[in-house]
Design an enzyme around this catalytic site. Structure first.
Site, PDB file in Angstrom:
ATOM      1  N   TYR A  69       0.821  -1.205   0.000  1.00 51.53           N
ATOM      2  CA  TYR A  69       0.000   0.000   0.000  1.00 51.53           C
ATOM      3  C   TYR A  69       0.855   1.254   0.000  1.00 51.53           C
ATOM      4  O   TYR A  69       2.076   1.187   0.145  1.00 51.53           O
ATOM      5  CB  TYR A  69      -0.960   0.003   1.200  1.00 51.53           C
ATOM      6  CG  TYR A  69      -0.332   0.315   2.537  1.00 51.53           C
ATOM      7  CD1 TYR A  69       0.506  -0.602   3.167  1.00 51.53           C
ATOM      8  CD2 TYR A  69      -0.567   1.526   3.177  1.00 51.53           C
ATOM      9  CE1 TYR A  69       1.084  -0.306   4.398  1.00 51.53           C
ATOM     10  CE2 TYR A  69       0.010   1.825   4.413  1.00 51.53           C
ATOM     11  CZ  TYR A  69       0.837   0.895   5.015  1.00 51.53           C
ATOM     12  OH  TYR A  69       1.414   1.186   6.221  1.00 51.53           O
ATOM     13  N   ARG A 109       8.277   4.356  -4.639  1.00 47.86           N
ATOM     14  CA  ARG A 109       8.275   3.447  -3.484  1.00 47.86           C
ATOM     15  C   ARG A 109       7.272   2.316  -3.690  1.00 47.86           C
ATOM     16  O   ARG A 109       7.520   1.170  -3.294  1.00 47.86           O
ATOM     17  CB  ARG A 109       7.992   4.211  -2.194  1.00 47.86           C
ATOM     18  CG  ARG A 109       8.091   3.312  -0.962  1.00 47.86           C
ATOM     19  CD  ARG A 109       8.012   4.082   0.331  1.00 47.86           C
ATOM     20  NE  ARG A 109       6.692   4.684   0.520  1.00 47.86           N
ATOM     21  CZ  ARG A 109       6.364   5.467   1.550  1.00 47.86           C
ATOM     22  NH1 ARG A 109       7.274   5.757   2.468  1.00 47.86           N
ATOM     23  NH2 ARG A 109       5.154   5.971   1.661  1.00 47.86           N
ATOM     24  N   ARG A 121      -7.477 -20.757  -1.704  1.00 42.78           N
ATOM     25  CA  ARG A 121      -6.467 -20.529  -0.666  1.00 42.78           C
ATOM     26  C   ARG A 121      -5.289 -21.490  -0.799  1.00 42.78           C
ATOM     27  O   ARG A 121      -5.429 -22.707  -0.659  1.00 42.78           O
ATOM     28  CB  ARG A 121      -7.086 -20.668   0.738  1.00 42.78           C
ATOM     29  CG  ARG A 121      -6.079 -20.265   1.820  1.00 42.78           C
ATOM     30  CD  ARG A 121      -6.608 -20.440   3.237  1.00 42.78           C
ATOM     31  NE  ARG A 121      -5.593 -20.028   4.193  1.00 42.78           N
ATOM     32  CZ  ARG A 121      -4.529 -20.757   4.518  1.00 42.78           C
ATOM     33  NH1 ARG A 121      -4.365 -21.958   4.011  1.00 42.78           N
ATOM     34  NH2 ARG A 121      -3.637 -20.301   5.371  1.00 42.78           N
ATOM     35  N   HIS A 138      -0.788 -20.947  -0.249  1.00 45.68           N
ATOM     36  CA  HIS A 138       0.284 -19.960  -0.038  1.00 45.68           C
ATOM     37  C   HIS A 138       0.956 -19.570  -1.352  1.00 45.68           C
ATOM     38  O   HIS A 138       1.295 -18.415  -1.570  1.00 45.68           O
ATOM     39  CB  HIS A 138       1.360 -20.504   0.910  1.00 45.68           C
ATOM     40  CG  HIS A 138       0.935 -20.554   2.348  1.00 45.68           C
ATOM     41  ND1 HIS A 138      -0.163 -21.251   2.768  1.00 45.68           N
ATOM     42  CD2 HIS A 138       1.477 -20.005   3.460  1.00 45.68           C
ATOM     43  CE1 HIS A 138      -0.298 -21.122   4.083  1.00 45.68           C
ATOM     44  NE2 HIS A 138       0.687 -20.362   4.524  1.00 45.68           N
ATOM     45  N   LYS A 148       6.376  -1.691   1.891  1.00 47.91           N
ATOM     46  CA  LYS A 148       5.183  -1.156   2.565  1.00 47.91           C
ATOM     47  C   LYS A 148       4.068  -2.194   2.429  1.00 47.91           C
ATOM     48  O   LYS A 148       3.162  -2.078   1.596  1.00 47.91           O
ATOM     49  CB  LYS A 148       4.805   0.217   1.971  1.00 47.91           C
ATOM     50  CG  LYS A 148       4.006   1.089   2.944  1.00 47.91           C
ATOM     51  CD  LYS A 148       4.045   2.552   2.534  1.00 47.91           C
ATOM     52  CE  LYS A 148       3.015   3.403   3.229  1.00 47.91           C
ATOM     53  NZ  LYS A 148       3.147   3.536   4.670  1.00 47.91           N
ATOM     54  N   GLU A 180      12.856   2.861  13.597  1.00 46.14           N
ATOM     55  CA  GLU A 180      11.833   3.851  13.227  1.00 46.14           C
ATOM     56  C   GLU A 180      10.715   3.778  14.260  1.00 46.14           C
ATOM     57  O   GLU A 180      10.888   3.187  15.332  1.00 46.14           O
ATOM     58  CB  GLU A 180      11.306   3.577  11.812  1.00 46.14           C
ATOM     59  CG  GLU A 180      10.729   2.182  11.636  1.00 46.14           C
ATOM     60  CD  GLU A 180      10.180   1.920  10.233  1.00 46.14           C
ATOM     61  OE1 GLU A 180       9.886   2.874   9.490  1.00 46.14           O
ATOM     62  OE2 GLU A 180      10.035   0.733   9.887  1.00 46.14           O
ATOM     63  N   LEU A 207      11.083   1.597   6.861  1.00 50.13           N
ATOM     64  CA  LEU A 207      10.396   2.060   5.662  1.00 50.13           C
ATOM     65  C   LEU A 207      11.065   3.351   5.185  1.00 50.13           C
ATOM     66  O   LEU A 207      11.263   4.268   5.984  1.00 50.13           O
ATOM     67  CB  LEU A 207       8.921   2.342   5.965  1.00 50.13           C
ATOM     68  CG  LEU A 207       8.133   2.657   4.700  1.00 50.13           C
ATOM     69  CD1 LEU A 207       7.788   1.381   3.956  1.00 50.13           C
ATOM     70  CD2 LEU A 207       6.892   3.459   4.999  1.00 50.13           C
TER      71      LEU A 207
HETATM   72  N1  PLP Z   1       7.619   3.949   8.881  1.00 58.55           N
HETATM   73  C1  PLP Z   1       6.484   3.248   8.936  1.00 58.55           C
HETATM   74  C2  PLP Z   1       6.514   1.876   9.547  1.00 58.55           C
HETATM   75  C3  PLP Z   1       5.293   3.804   8.441  1.00 58.55           C
HETATM   76  O1  PLP Z   1       4.155   3.089   8.469  1.00 58.55           O
HETATM   77  C4  PLP Z   1       5.308   5.114   7.890  1.00 58.55           C
HETATM   78  C5  PLP Z   1       4.118   5.746   7.343  1.00 58.55           C
HETATM   79  O2  PLP Z   1       3.015   5.398   7.582  1.00 58.55           O
HETATM   80  C6  PLP Z   1       6.518   5.813   7.870  1.00 58.55           C
HETATM   81  C7  PLP Z   1       7.658   5.200   8.363  1.00 58.55           C
HETATM   82  C8  PLP Z   1       6.584   7.211   7.306  1.00 58.55           C
HETATM   83  O3  PLP Z   1       6.582   7.195   5.900  1.00 58.55           O
HETATM   84  P1  PLP Z   1       5.993   8.416   5.061  1.00 58.55           P
HETATM   85  O4  PLP Z   1       6.769   9.622   5.460  1.00 58.55           O
HETATM   86  O5  PLP Z   1       6.228   8.027   3.648  1.00 58.55           O
HETATM   87  O6  PLP Z   1       4.551   8.540   5.419  1.00 58.55           O
END
Ligand code: PLP
Length: 291
Positions: free
Chosen positions: A32, A51, A99, A101, A147, A186, A210
């Site tokens: 997403y 991304r 279903r 995997h 993501k 993070e 991320l």
């Molecule tokens: N890290 C994670 C795990 C996130 O879910 C998000 C955003 O939702 C971010 C970092 C920040 O990313 P962005 O600045 O692209 O929203």
């Protein structure tokens, strides 16, 4: 009434239906994006689409649309929803199949879903007082750069903050190179910067975090304004001893973290780096929107 996009159609949210065998529902098999929209214009769209491509490559899925098709679909959805400023959620799964995997063979059409809601501007009280955060062990997988819609670890980690009446959980991972020590990756749904002696510290973009679009904007701003900054691992000790901690994400923009694990961060007030970054970020947005 919210209009959403589902597999080629713009329809009211209430009419959107997904078959229960969708691999997103069964396996969390999808990716997403969340894209902020200011003055009805998506912010940093090429970067978000890059991304998205990285996430799709990471889960071995073909991109169902070209960048110009995405741009058109996104603009159409934005026009059909309320609010000059919105945040757009884009979601792709590996589609509907029996279903198993293993990937469906031959491949089935992906499920493509988008919705857009009014942008929840961070309340000014939060900007003035800052938010509190807690720390927890980062127990997620080793592809946090994707993501993925499979967000159960992030959900559980974020809930630790919610249970403590806080805004975010800062994630600390054991350092394999320095046994007994941890470094910050993070937040559960955000990127985190530390400030030490006037220098902005940013964790390196690797497989353990991320690559935030807002994170990149912050570093761009730092470079453009000669703000001292370093991209490197930040140890847990540095996090607990930081002069400031900043949280960034597309929906939160930049927020100061003023309490960590129940203790004030330095003075417990938003610091000068936050004040400067927040002002520069707003200026950056205005500049981009003018173009
Ligand atoms: N890290 C994670 C795990 C996130 O879910 C998000 C955003 O939702 C971010 C970092 C920040 O990313 P962005 O600045 O692209 O929203």
């Amino acid at each position: 009434m919210m209009t959403v996009y589902l597999n080629g159609q713009f329809i009211p949210l209430e009419e959107a239906r997904i078959p229960v065998l969708d691999r997103g529902f069964i396996f969390g098999d999808g990716v997403y994006e969340v894209i902020p929209v200011y003055s009805r214009s998506p912010f940093r769209l090429p970067e978000h689409l890059r991304r998205l491509q990285h996430s799709l490559d990471g889960i071995r899925m073909a991109n169902p649309h070209s960048d110009s098709e995405w741009a058109q679909l996104i603009q159409q959805l934005v026009e059909q929803n309320e609010g000059e400023d919105q945040y757009l959620y884009l979601h792709i799964t590996r589609g509907v199949a029996k279903r198993d995997h293993a990937f469906p063979s031959p491949p089935v059409p992906p499920t493509v879903f988008m919705m857009s809601s009014p942008f929840p501007a961070p309340p000014s009280a939060l900007l003035r007082a800052g938010v509190c955060a807690v720390t927890a062990d980062d127990n997620r997988w080793l592809r946090c750069d994707i993501k993925s819609i499979a967000l159960l670890p992030n959900v559980l980690l974020r809930q630790i903050a919610v249970d403590a009446d806080c805004a975010e959980t800062l994630l600390l991972r054991a350092d394999p190179n320095k046994p007994g020590t941890r470094f910050m990756t993070e937040g559960a749904a955000s990127n985190i910067f530390a400030v030490s002696n006037g220098t902005l510290l940013a964790p390196p973009k690797d497989n353990l975090m991320l690559p935030g679009i807002t994170y990149d904007v912050i570093l761009e701003i730092a470079r453009a304004n000669d703000i001292p900054h370093e991209v490197r691992h930040i140890s847990a000790d540095e996090v607990f001893g930081a002069d400031e901690l900043l949280l960034t994400s597309s929906t939160k923009e930049v927020l100061p973290i003023t309490r960590l694990d129940g203790q004030p961060v330095a003075s417990g007030e938003p610091g000068p780096m936050f004040g400067r970054m927040h002002a520069l970020y707003q200026e950056f947005k205005r500049e981009v929107m003018r173009k």
